[in-house]
Design an enzyme around this catalytic site. Structure first.
Site, short mmCIF file in Angstrom:
data_model
loop_
_atom_site.label_atom_id
_atom_site.label_comp_id
_atom_site.label_asym_id
_atom_site.label_seq_id
_atom_site.Cartn_x
_atom_site.Cartn_y
_atom_site.Cartn_z
N HIS A 105 0.81 -1.21 0.00
CA HIS A 105 0.00 0.00 0.00
C HIS A 105 0.85 1.26 0.00
O HIS A 105 0.32 2.36 0.18
CB HIS A 105 -0.94 -0.02 1.21
CG HIS A 105 -1.79 -1.26 1.24
ND1 HIS A 105 -1.50 -2.32 2.06
CD2 HIS A 105 -2.87 -1.61 0.52
CE1 HIS A 105 -2.39 -3.29 1.84
NE2 HIS A 105 -3.22 -2.88 0.92
N HIS A 125 -5.34 0.33 -3.01
CA HIS A 125 -6.25 0.21 -4.15
C HIS A 125 -6.09 1.43 -5.04
O HIS A 125 -5.95 2.55 -4.56
CB HIS A 125 -7.69 0.00 -3.68
CG HIS A 125 -8.27 1.09 -2.81
ND1 HIS A 125 -7.88 1.27 -1.51
CD2 HIS A 125 -9.18 2.05 -3.07
CE1 HIS A 125 -8.55 2.29 -1.00
NE2 HIS A 125 -9.35 2.78 -1.92
N GLY A 159 -10.89 -1.54 -7.98
CA GLY A 159 -11.74 -0.77 -8.87
C GLY A 159 -11.36 -0.85 -10.34
O GLY A 159 -11.71 0.03 -11.12
N MET A 179 -11.46 -8.83 -8.39
CA MET A 179 -12.07 -9.69 -7.39
C MET A 179 -13.59 -9.71 -7.56
O MET A 179 -14.16 -10.70 -7.97
CB MET A 179 -11.71 -9.28 -5.97
CG MET A 179 -12.30 -10.21 -4.92
SD MET A 179 -11.80 -9.85 -3.23
CE MET A 179 -12.75 -8.39 -2.89
N SER A 180 -14.26 -8.60 -7.24
CA SER A 180 -15.73 -8.58 -7.27
C SER A 180 -16.26 -9.02 -8.62
O SER A 180 -17.13 -9.89 -8.70
CB SER A 180 -16.25 -7.17 -6.95
OG SER A 180 -15.78 -6.76 -5.70
#
Length: 196
Positions: A105, A125, A159, A179-180
């Protein structure tokens, strides 16, 4: 590795999880990161065995997550860890994996990961994402800086869509993580082609 890593999340999956794994593996991503952090080591072991078999069938890398002992007991060659777990591994344990990744990060995280024998990192992210609601994405400049500071492959995370993925590659990333959308898209094989 191809330029897409799919990260699992059973909680988002709308069908039988192993059926989804089969569809994802058939779509031939660069790898599937089995990130089921809510499972006990024993539960994770049972699931990992099944997912590794599916990935082997389709010749896709199965990257185990968090559970180092499980990965070692299964003879896994690929492992992804949060940074606090990576720093606890001995050099011998790190060398047990030909593919060793870590979630980063910051630039400092990335430099540390590289010094600890990682073969790739995920950086995120990048963009706003429902998974990190209320926390703004770190942006492409963040990603670009990490890519410039280290020599191992960087995979942008957070995203990322077919519409913005090219900007992630232009920032210097070797690839992307999803992922999603990997868990919920209708047809994984068709969906992954949208990133080409």
């Amino acid at each position: 590795m191809s330029d897409i890593l799919c990260i699992t999340n059973r909680g988002l999956c709308r069908e039988d999880f192993l059926s989804r794994m089969e569809k994802l593996a058939k779509a031939k991503p660069g790898g599937i990161i089995l990130r089921e952090k809510d499972l006990s080591p024993q539960e994770y072991l049972l699931l990992a065995r099944q997912v590794m078999d599916i990935c082997r069938t389709y010749e896709v890398s199965c990257i185990l997550h968090t559970h180092t002992e499980v990965a070692l007991s299964l003879g896994a060659t690929a492992l992804h860890l949060p940074l606090p777990l990576l720093v606890k591994l001995s050099p011998k344990e790190r060398k047990s994996f030909s593919c060793l990744g870590v979630s980063c990060h910051s630039v400092e995280d990335a430099l540390l990961a590289e010094s600890l024998d990682c073969t790739y990192i995920t950086a995120g992210h990048v963009f706003d994402t429902a998974c990190k609601k209320g926390i703004p994405g770190r942006g492409l400049d963040f990603l670009r800086e990490i890519c410039q500071k280290i020599s191992i492959p960087v995979y942008g995370l957070g995203g990322i869509t077919p519409q913005n993925s090219k900007s992630v590659n232009k920032a210097g990333a070797a690839g992307i993580c999803i992922m999603s959308s990997a868990m919920t898209c209708k047809e994984p094989e068709e969906y992954l082609k949208e990133f080409l």
